[in-house]
Write a protein that holds these residues in place. Structure first.
Motif, short mmCIF file in Angstrom:
data_model
loop_
_atom_site.label_atom_id
_atom_site.label_comp_id
_atom_site.label_asym_id
_atom_site.label_seq_id
_atom_site.Cartn_x
_atom_site.Cartn_y
_atom_site.Cartn_z
N ARG A 1 49.63 22.19 39.15
CA ARG A 1 49.26 23.57 38.82
C ARG A 1 50.13 24.03 37.65
N ASP A 2 49.48 24.66 36.68
CA ASP A 2 50.23 25.09 35.49
C ASP A 2 51.32 26.10 35.82
N ASP A 3 51.02 27.06 36.71
CA ASP A 3 52.03 28.08 37.02
C ASP A 3 53.24 27.45 37.69
N THR A 4 53.00 26.50 38.61
CA THR A 4 54.11 25.82 39.27
C THR A 4 54.90 24.98 38.29
N ARG B 1 47.34 21.76 32.05
CA ARG B 1 45.90 21.49 32.04
C ARG B 1 45.09 22.54 31.27
N ALA B 2 45.59 23.75 31.17
CA ALA B 2 44.88 24.80 30.44
C ALA B 2 45.54 24.99 29.08
N ALA C 1 51.51 27.17 25.21
CA ALA C 1 52.55 27.97 24.55
C ALA C 1 53.55 28.52 25.57
N LEU C 2 53.08 28.91 26.74
CA LEU C 2 53.98 29.40 27.78
C LEU C 2 54.94 28.30 28.22
N ASN D 1 48.55 17.76 27.42
CA ASN D 1 47.32 18.24 28.03
C ASN D 1 46.38 17.05 28.19
N PRO D 2 46.21 16.53 29.41
CA PRO D 2 45.38 15.34 29.59
C PRO D 2 43.96 15.53 29.09
#
Length: 345
Positions: free
Chosen positions: A211-214, A236-237, A242-243, A254-255
């Protein structure tokens, strides 16, 4: 040689693991209640059959004598001051009290092991492994990307004992342990978990939490604990790339974007995607290699290096291609990215 795995932060240690339904204190309380219940059964039977006992001191069997005899018999073989004399009392001691005694001792020894010996040994073993952790690679998340990264690291001659995998899923930890790496069950977003794997002493951190946030939170936590560690993260997004860099990631992958590059490249030539995959895979005939510029290379153009084909250099954090003006003269402190034959790495 395979190093023993790191003890888990969760209280499970079997091959197939899950979080126990009962807390430590609840489990301890149930064991005490069970032991007391068995003692009460023995006490009740002894009291009901007190006529089959004989007190060699005063000849009278009281409630205190029954309590004393029960506890002494349950914990030892007795002192001989009170003894069973009837056949029924002796049969009771043989077929009921002896199994009760053994079962209580099993409860006692099991509790001692679970709450004293095992936990103490796990802490000692963890400290021993932690003391050897230096210049290792930490992999946070053992999903598809994390497991591929571990396999690639091992294929690239990184020793399995130099890799630590962090994950909360027992199945993922079991799979990682099968590769011979150290494992730690825990939440990689927490300071304590990263400190347990000596993140400040690691040479690199790979974040593939799924998960990107994690993943971004793990990067933030790690960057605070280890300001200089290289951090590679799977995002993934595209909006979150940038974050991730702002959080402190050194490399953002980014796969989906990379797969898109391969697919788009394949439309311009059937061998472009094959060559890119050749560069990335350990089984390829060529490889990308990054290194600092050598003293004897200072002042020369990037195209003149003898170790491989120079394709890019980094100077003061900025990237420059092989045809840029900066590539015409190498300077001390430059980082070179070159393509080298696999056998020369």
């Amino acid at each position: 040689m395979r190093r023993p795995r790191l003890p888990r932060l969760l209280p499970e240690d079997a091959a197939l693991r899950r979080r126990p339904a009962l807390s430590v204190w609840t489990s301890l309380g149930l064991r005490i209640i069970l032991a007391l219940a068995l003692i009460c059964i023995a006490l009740a039977v002894h009291w009901l059959d007190r006529a089959g006992l004989r007190d060699n001191v005063d000849g009278h069997i009281s409630l205190i004598d029954v309590m004393y005899f029960t506890m002494i018999t349950v914990t030892t073989v007795g002192y001989g001051d009170i003894v069973p004399v009837s056949d029924r009392a002796r049969l009771f001691d043989t077929f009921l009290l002896t199994p009760i005694r053994l079962f209580i001792w099993i409860i006692f020894l099991g509790t001692t092991y679970d709450f004293l010996i095992k936990h103490g040994w796990q802490r000692l073993r963890m400290r021993m492994i932690q003391s050897r952790l230096h210049d290792h690679v930490v992999v946070a998340g053992y999903g598809t990307s994390g497991s591929e990264a571990v396999r690639e690291l091992i294929a690239r001659k990184t020793q399995a004992e130099e890799i630590v995998v962090i994950d909360e899923r027992p199945a993922a930890l079991e799979a990682a342990e099968a590769c011979g790496v150290n494992i730690l069950g825990g939440d990689a977003t927490r300071n304590a978990t990263l400190e347990a794997v000596r993140i400040a002493n690691a040479r690199a951190l790979i974040v593939a939490a799924g998960r990107d946030d994690t993943s971004i939170l793990i990067v933030l936590t790690a960057r605070r604990l280890a300001p200089n560690i290289p951090i590679s993260v799977v995002i993934r997004a595209e909006d979150n790339e940038a974050l991730a860099r702002q959080a402190g990631a050194t490399t953002v992958i980014n796969p989906a974007s990379f797969a898109g590059l391969l697919l788009a490249g394949s439309t311009h030539g059937p061998h472009i995607a094959d060559y890119l995959a050749d560069l990335a895979a350990v089984e390829g005939r060529v490889a990308l290699h990054e290194r600092p510029v050598a003293a004897e290379e200072v002042g020369k153009p990037l195209s003149a290096i003898a170790t491989g084909l120079g394709v890019r250099l980094y100077r003061n954090g900025e990237a420059h291609g092989f045809r840029d003006e900066e590539a015409k003269r190498l300077e001390a402190g430059d980082l070179i990215v070159e393509i080298v034959p696999r056998r020369h790495r």
